[in-house]
Design an enzyme around this catalytic site. Sequence first.
Site, PDB file in Angstrom:
ATOM      1  N   ASN A  59      -9.194   5.857   8.477  1.00 45.51           N
ATOM      2  CA  ASN A  59      -8.523   6.589   7.404  1.00 45.51           C
ATOM      3  C   ASN A  59      -9.155   7.949   7.152  1.00 45.51           C
ATOM      4  O   ASN A  59      -8.497   8.860   6.672  1.00 45.51           O
ATOM      5  CB  ASN A  59      -8.491   5.755   6.121  1.00 45.51           C
ATOM      6  N   GLU A  91     -11.729  -3.076  11.181  1.00 46.50           N
ATOM      7  CA  GLU A  91     -12.934  -2.272  10.990  1.00 46.50           C
ATOM      8  C   GLU A  91     -13.964  -3.118  10.252  1.00 46.50           C
ATOM      9  O   GLU A  91     -13.665  -3.644   9.173  1.00 46.50           O
ATOM     10  CB  GLU A  91     -12.625  -1.023  10.153  1.00 46.50           C
ATOM     11  N   SER A 139     -10.000  -0.568   1.230  1.00 49.77           N
ATOM     12  CA  SER A 139      -9.695   0.468   2.217  1.00 49.77           C
ATOM     13  C   SER A 139     -10.445   1.756   1.929  1.00 49.77           C
ATOM     14  O   SER A 139     -10.498   2.633   2.789  1.00 49.77           O
ATOM     15  CB  SER A 139      -8.196   0.744   2.316  1.00 49.77           C
ATOM     16  N   HIS A 155     -12.148  -4.544   7.034  1.00 52.13           N
ATOM     17  CA  HIS A 155     -10.960  -3.759   6.718  1.00 52.13           C
ATOM     18  C   HIS A 155      -9.841  -4.089   7.695  1.00 52.13           C
ATOM     19  O   HIS A 155      -9.803  -3.588   8.823  1.00 52.13           O
ATOM     20  CB  HIS A 155     -11.319  -2.262   6.757  1.00 52.13           C
TER      21      HIS A 155
HETATM   22  P1  NAI Z   1      -1.640  -6.699  -3.685  1.00 55.32           P
HETATM   23  O1  NAI Z   1      -1.394  -6.053  -5.004  1.00 55.32           O
HETATM   24  O2  NAI Z   1      -0.487  -7.054  -2.827  1.00 55.32           O
HETATM   25  O3  NAI Z   1      -2.471  -8.053  -3.909  1.00 55.32           O
HETATM   26  C1  NAI Z   1      -3.610  -8.164  -4.714  1.00 55.32           C
HETATM   27  C2  NAI Z   1      -3.713  -9.609  -5.222  1.00 55.32           C
HETATM   28  O4  NAI Z   1      -4.973  -9.774  -5.848  1.00 55.32           O
HETATM   29  C3  NAI Z   1      -2.638  -9.966  -6.255  1.00 55.32           C
HETATM   30  O5  NAI Z   1      -1.974 -11.157  -5.857  1.00 55.32           O
HETATM   31  C4  NAI Z   1      -3.435 -10.205  -7.532  1.00 55.32           C
HETATM   32  O6  NAI Z   1      -2.882 -11.215  -8.348  1.00 55.32           O
HETATM   33  C5  NAI Z   1      -4.799 -10.620  -6.995  1.00 55.32           C
HETATM   34  N1  NAI Z   1      -5.888 -10.385  -7.911  1.00 55.32           N
HETATM   35  C6  NAI Z   1      -6.120  -9.300  -8.681  1.00 55.32           C
HETATM   36  N2  NAI Z   1      -7.253  -9.455  -9.376  1.00 55.32           N
HETATM   37  C7  NAI Z   1      -7.756 -10.664  -9.065  1.00 55.32           C
HETATM   38  C8  NAI Z   1      -8.916 -11.386  -9.454  1.00 55.32           C
HETATM   39  N3  NAI Z   1      -9.767 -10.885 -10.334  1.00 55.32           N
HETATM   40  N4  NAI Z   1      -9.122 -12.585  -8.898  1.00 55.32           N
HETATM   41  C9  NAI Z   1      -8.240 -13.104  -8.018  1.00 55.32           C
HETATM   42  N5  NAI Z   1      -7.124 -12.468  -7.624  1.00 55.32           N
HETATM   43  C10 NAI Z   1      -6.889 -11.255  -8.128  1.00 55.32           C
HETATM   44  O7  NAI Z   1      -2.666  -5.758  -2.927  1.00 55.32           O
HETATM   45  P2  NAI Z   1      -2.874  -5.564  -1.345  1.00 55.32           P
HETATM   46  O8  NAI Z   1      -1.989  -4.507  -0.853  1.00 55.32           O
HETATM   47  O9  NAI Z   1      -2.854  -6.905  -0.715  1.00 55.32           O
HETATM   48  O10 NAI Z   1      -4.350  -4.959  -1.304  1.00 55.32           O
HETATM   49  C11 NAI Z   1      -5.501  -5.745  -1.522  1.00 55.32           C
HETATM   50  C12 NAI Z   1      -6.734  -5.004  -1.039  1.00 55.32           C
HETATM   51  O11 NAI Z   1      -6.581  -4.696   0.335  1.00 55.32           O
HETATM   52  C13 NAI Z   1      -6.984  -3.662  -1.729  1.00 55.32           C
HETATM   53  O12 NAI Z   1      -8.384  -3.485  -1.831  1.00 55.32           O
HETATM   54  C14 NAI Z   1      -6.388  -2.656  -0.759  1.00 55.32           C
HETATM   55  O13 NAI Z   1      -6.973  -1.374  -0.864  1.00 55.32           O
HETATM   56  C15 NAI Z   1      -6.757  -3.305   0.565  1.00 55.32           C
HETATM   57  N6  NAI Z   1      -5.920  -2.918   1.694  1.00 55.32           N
HETATM   58  C16 NAI Z   1      -4.565  -2.793   1.574  1.00 55.32           C
HETATM   59  C17 NAI Z   1      -3.796  -2.426   2.663  1.00 55.32           C
HETATM   60  C18 NAI Z   1      -2.301  -2.337   2.539  1.00 55.32           C
HETATM   61  O14 NAI Z   1      -1.682  -1.775   3.465  1.00 55.32           O
HETATM   62  N7  NAI Z   1      -1.699  -2.872   1.502  1.00 55.32           N
HETATM   63  C19 NAI Z   1      -4.423  -2.146   3.974  1.00 55.32           C
HETATM   64  C20 NAI Z   1      -5.839  -2.394   4.017  1.00 55.32           C
HETATM   65  C21 NAI Z   1      -6.553  -2.729   2.909  1.00 55.32           C
END
Ligand code: NAI
Length: 699
Positions: free
Chosen positions: A484, A446, A413, A434
Amino acid sequence: MVLSPDQAVRYDVRNGVAVLTIDFPPVNALGAPMREGMMLRLEQAREDEGVDAIVLVGANDRFIAGADIREFGKEKVGPSLESIQEALETSVKPVVAAIDGHALGGGLETALAAPFRVAASRAKLGLPEINLGLLPGGGGTQRLTRLIGPEGALDLILSGRHIAAVEALRLGIVDEVTDGDVTEAAIAFARAKAAKGGPWPIILERTDKVTGTDPKIFEDVRAKNAGKWKGMVAPFEIVNCIEAACHLGPVEGLEFERAAFWRCSDAPSREAQVHLFFSERAAAKVDGTKGVAAKPIRSVGIVGAGTMGSGIAMAIANSGIEVTLLDSAKGALDAGMERIAKNYATSVARGSRTQDAADKALALIETTPDYAALANADLVIEAVFEDMGIKHEVFRRLDAVCKPGAVLASNTSALDIDEIASATGRPQDVIGLHFFSPANVMKLLEVVRGDHASPETVVTAMAFAKRIGKQPVLAGNCFGFIGNRILHRYGEEADLLLMEGATPWQIDGVLKEFGFPMGIYLMRDMAGLDVSYRVRRNKAATGALNLSADTYNPIADRICENGDHGQKTGEGYYAYVGRNASPRPQVEAMLAEISREKGIERKAISDEEVLWRILAAIVNEGAKIVEEGIAQRASDIDVAYAHGYGFPKYRGGPMFWAAQQGLDTVLTKIMEYQARYPDRWQPSDLLADRAATGKGWEG
Ligand code: NAI
Ligand code: 3HC
């Protein structure tokens, strides 16, 4: 190419049946040449002695997509839809509408004036006028209500949803559904009817489904949606028209509908929603890529099965594409799949998805801890923690296993997409996708183009977004991309207003009154104050944020440092009982303290000033984004804000709103703010330029 009426509707006779083929690209909209062609061909069929029946069919893979939206607001030429419908309704020879592809709006209304309808099983039917700020003004509210009853008509017309042919058959909107060739089926149907003889049914004369309707159903619908429809015209007029169909005769009912249609048409929301319709289509196009073909995407890998990864997996599987979900953490895959299964179970229970559709989507999602399973994916989307080191590690591994030409996308993001791409030996294949949370629900996607992304990668990403039912908007690589970045800027302005004397509930109330589903402080509480706190600390550590600047409001930091992280801890800007938020006096006390520290004398700020400062901040930042080439066009900002940030669709988006106010008026306000806060407000050059020409954004 301008088509003549006889080209727009072709005529041939098969087996004693006149087949009128509507061929008015791209979508057989009811434009003037097409309406003229219909009148011409219906007359020809009426006079043709070798013809006993008539079939209406569409070329271009569809029946009719509705009125020609390009004609809205212009003077109408040629025959009216009404005169075509009258010819269909009074035809001595039976008419069958052969519906394939889409029959929408005026298209379905045309078919409803014919005595019979045969549909292909893949056909989609609907009256989506509400999405354009209109109501079905071609007799749709009257005929559909008489055909299927008021409850069904309220559901279809107020939702604007497209229904499948089988549902149309069940509701009684079509007489037959075929898996075979719809023209052939319609010809056979028409011949059988002609052999049997008339009179042919006229929907407008039916009363069986409307007699004895309880007026309470209309009162209930109005009461239930009063809040949601605030500021809109069309939904209320639709309910009135459907109610009228239950107690007025056909002629009076059509007159009532016509008057209501013009009231909708004259309302500013119609122009705004039509602007959004064309803007959505423009946003999906990438300038300078004519002739560049999108790569086919048959299977997708997702790295990270957290909140976003699992939502993205659902969004993709819902479109029938195979997904392989990978996560490195023990238990994360099971937790992700559990979340997905629970989500599908909820939609089945709510009736928004059938069990069969949910089972099919679930069966398309596989899980793996092993990168080798992504070797054949056409596209991989990374959704791991927001940390450049981890993103680099993931992209290095993807570079090692993925097939040449696979598109490698990041859901980051805020991180720099070029820096992410630098971890691979193929930056031309790397792009940002995104998604917004919840990813299976939110329409906006996006597409973030880094410096090295190839046109083919960009075009593939845009086409993929459309394929999975998302609204793509192309963004350049900058902090916050489009959405954003603007959110950040108007959040700063709202925080400044808080230091001057406003409260979070005043600002949220003003935004809600304007039509946003919720204000910025409720939104922050929902997202969790701890996440943004960490981001600010990191930015301060790198010098990108000055925490002691006069215009910096530390309110969010102080709330967070008290251990209050928003809705999830029960207190943030607001105090929560469940999801019910109420103002916190402590926050007002903290604000008074901050204003004192900054030497600002708090005073009452009018709602009008709150609204203007926030909207002007959105518009000015939006204009800078266009000026810098981060967005391709001003209307892309409207699309992003309407589909991802809750800007009321009936207002057409922030840039459209600004043009409606007059860009010179907006500029004057911004210059006034600049005089008060020179470090916060610098008018965009593009805005200044366009305000001077007086020709709107497209100048
Ligand atoms: P989250 O913490 O819920 O999930 C991340 C997942 O990635 C976890 O299950 C973790 O085990 C896994 N992970 C971490 N390192 C890893 C690796 N090396 N290899 C494989 N899996 C790995 O995070 P979330 O909220 O889903 O965010 C993920 C991405 O999406 C981030 O870059 C965030 O900035 C972006 N994002 C999040 C939004 C939100 O509202 N939560 C909205 C838009 C983008
Ligand atoms: N009038 C004029 N142009 C139309 C149009 C319409 N009704 N519907 C689509 N178009 C144009 C689009 O602007 C686009 O043009 P472009 O290529 O220059 O950008 C082109 O047709 C293709 O459209 P899409 O990219 O949307 O094509 P899809 O295949 O993805 O979707 C569709 C096809 C489902 C038919 C979709 O275009 C759509 O939903 N159209 C609008 C349907 C609608 O709202 N109908 C009601 C109109 S109002 C009415 O009928 C009033 C009546 O009650 C009196």
